[in-house]
Write a protein that holds these residues in place. Structure first.
Motif, PDB file in Angstrom:
ATOM      1  N   ARG A  27      -0.537  -2.831  -2.255  1.00 50.35           N
ATOM      2  CA  ARG A  27      -1.910  -2.522  -1.855  1.00 50.35           C
ATOM      3  C   ARG A  27      -2.862  -3.624  -2.291  1.00 50.35           C
ATOM      4  N   GLU A  86      -5.284  -5.899   0.153  1.00 52.96           N
ATOM      5  CA  GLU A  86      -6.662  -5.462  -0.066  1.00 52.96           C
ATOM      6  C   GLU A  86      -7.716  -6.410   0.500  1.00 52.96           C
ATOM      7  N   SER A 130      -7.590  -5.342   4.130  1.00 55.90           N
ATOM      8  CA  SER A 130      -7.869  -3.930   4.419  1.00 55.90           C
ATOM      9  C   SER A 130      -9.331  -3.584   4.173  1.00 55.90           C
ATOM     10  N   GLU A 188      -3.828   3.096   4.591  1.00 57.90           N
ATOM     11  CA  GLU A 188      -3.694   3.820   3.344  1.00 57.90           C
ATOM     12  C   GLU A 188      -2.427   4.675   3.286  1.00 57.90           C
ATOM     13  N   GLU A 221       1.146   3.756   1.438  1.00 60.36           N
ATOM     14  CA  GLU A 221       1.500   4.567   0.277  1.00 60.36           C
ATOM     15  C   GLU A 221       2.916   5.098   0.388  1.00 60.36           C
TER      16      GLU A 221
END
Length: 471
Positions: free
Chosen positions: A440, A444, A447, A463, A467
């Protein structure tokens, strides 16, 4: 003795995207492609003669060009096994969501499109297979002269604009699938933002390919006049079948003097689909084009949005992320042509590959003669999540034809380091949590640029699905 532990990275859970509707079509051209198919499409749309002539010329170009061989193998894609045009039971474009057929509404409801419109979008367009089924635009924007409609309606109501701009940036001669698009295009969106108008909330078009063994060939044409400002979002998805499907859309963007356009795309095609899309923008003096691009699906993707910086001081920002899993080869990147002095560009691209997936970054930075004092930077990073044959490659091309410029490029490829995992675990995280945090953190910077706050689908892809990649 050191023991190496293999980490299993689970596939993205596509969930709602793979739900199939019963195929309900009142008309189809059937499989295959020839002159009669092209003429039937044009006839169905009641097109003017000049558009039919464009289609037939594009078909001639398509037939004359060999299948591309410079990227991955496309030999399994048989155009004669693809249905190039289908009409749903309701082939009329609706301005009220209530008038859309119930089974189509349910599909878009699952994807969050009506909800996104109510909360934070100024306008929405929805295409299902070959037809646009819904379009709406905020009344205040209509009063300011903004046009946002399906391109077939624009052909009738704004024929002069369509005739002036349609397939002038992307020509059939550019490559085989641009020619295919020119011959069989159907659906798509037309946007016109007048001089000085700033569209405060985004517009969004969503393209859903439901039918098996079919193609989607939407055409998006956006004109942002001098001093205007627009954010446009494009979403794409298709359910998984076991026969090939094809997406060969086209996007043409015209950005005027001192204008700004942000074009955000999330593509989540299924793994039986060939995504051979073409996108291009031309930017005039001190205008800005921003591309935000996410590629999470398809069997094969070849996609390289091009920006032609045509006026002094024009600027381009490209931000992209690609996620390739088993059975996928995603060949993506961008092209930027510095065609005027004092132009600037900045490229940030990240790719993730796992379980034998292939990610290929391919880019072109070109400076034409006389385009002095331009500045360009490109950074691409690749992360491989396992040792199961995943691959990541970069092929940046820099072509410089003038002096007094500043261009830089850097690339890096790596795996999750044991040291980083150990450090995070020493702070109380489990191994899976540590790896997820690294993934992540890797995406980032990209995103955070995606319009998560008003498109539910984007939240799911960036997301929830990331995950679920560590198992």
């Amino acid at each position: 003795m050191e023991i190496t532990k293999k980490t299993y990275i689970a596939d993205i859970e596509r969930g709602i995207y793979d739900i199939k509707d019963e195929m309900k079509h009142k008309f189809t051209t059937g499989k295959g492609l020839d002159t009669s198919v092209v003429k039937r499409i044009s006839e169905k749309k009641n097109e003017p003669q000049w558009m039919l002539e464009k289609r037939l010329h594009a078909l001639e170009v398509f037939d004359s060009k060999p299948m591309p061989t410079w990227s991955t193998d496309l030999s399994d894609l048989d155009i004669n096994e693809i249905v190039h045009y289908l009409e749903t039971e309701s082939d009329n474009m609706n301005s009220s969501w209530d008038d859309v057929p119930e089974y189509i509404k349910k599909t878009f409801d699952r994807l969050g499109i009506p909800d996104a419109e109510k909360k934070s979008l100024a306008g929405v367009g929805a295409q299902y297979d070959s037809n646009v089924v819904y379009h709406s635009l905020n009344e205040e924007l209509k009063a300011q002269g903004v046009i946002y409609t399906d391109i077939e309606t624009a052909m009738v109501e704004h024929e002069d604009l369509i005739k002036k701009y349609f397939m002038t940036l992307i020509k059939p001669e550019d490559h085989k699938f641009a020619a295919l698009h020119g011959a069989v295009w159907s659906g798509g969106s037309f946007v016109y933002v007048p001089k000085g108008v700033k569209v405060e909330k985004p517009l969004q078009s969503y393209f859903r390919l439901n039918a098996a063994e079919s193609g989607q060939f939407e055409h998006t044409l956006i004109i942002v006049e001098e001093g205007a400002d627009l954010h446009f979002i494009e979403g794409c998805s298709a359910p998984k079948y076991y026969k090939n499907a094809l997406h060969a859309g086209a996007v043409e963007l015209f950005v005027g003097k001192n204008a700004k356009l942000r074009y955000s795309t999330i593509e989540n095609w299924s793994k039986n689909l060939y995504n051979l899309n073409t996108k291009r923008a031309i930017v005039e003096e001190h205008g800005t084009i921003e591309w935000i691009s996410g590629s999470f699906g398809s069997r094969v993707t070849n996609l390289y949005p091009m920006s032609i910086l045509n006026g002094v001081g024009a600027a381009c920002e490209f931000t992209g992320v690609t996620f390739a899993a088993a059975g996928q080869f995603l060949d993506t990147g961008c092209k930027i042509i510095h065609a005027a002095p004092y132009t600037t560009s900045n490229v940030s691209s990240k790719s993730i590959s796992k379980n034998g997936g292939g990610a290929f970054y391919r880019s072109l930075l070109k400076v034409v003669p006389g385009a002095h004092h331009c500045k360009a930077t490109a950074e691409c990073e690749s992360l491989m999540l396992d040792n199961n044959g995943s691959a990541s490659h970069t092929m940046p091309i820099i072509e410089v034809n003038t002096d007094d410029i500043d261009i830089g490029h850097e690339a890096s490829i790596g795996r999750i380091s044991d040291e980083a995992i150990f450090y995070l675990m020493s702070r109380g995280l489990s191994e899976d949590e540590a790896k997820l945090m690294i993934i992540r953190g890797f995406v980032e910077p990209i995103s955070k640029e995606l319009p998560l706050e008003y498109a539910v689908e984007l939240n799911k892809l960036i997301e929830l699905e990331l995950e679920g990649t560590i198992g």
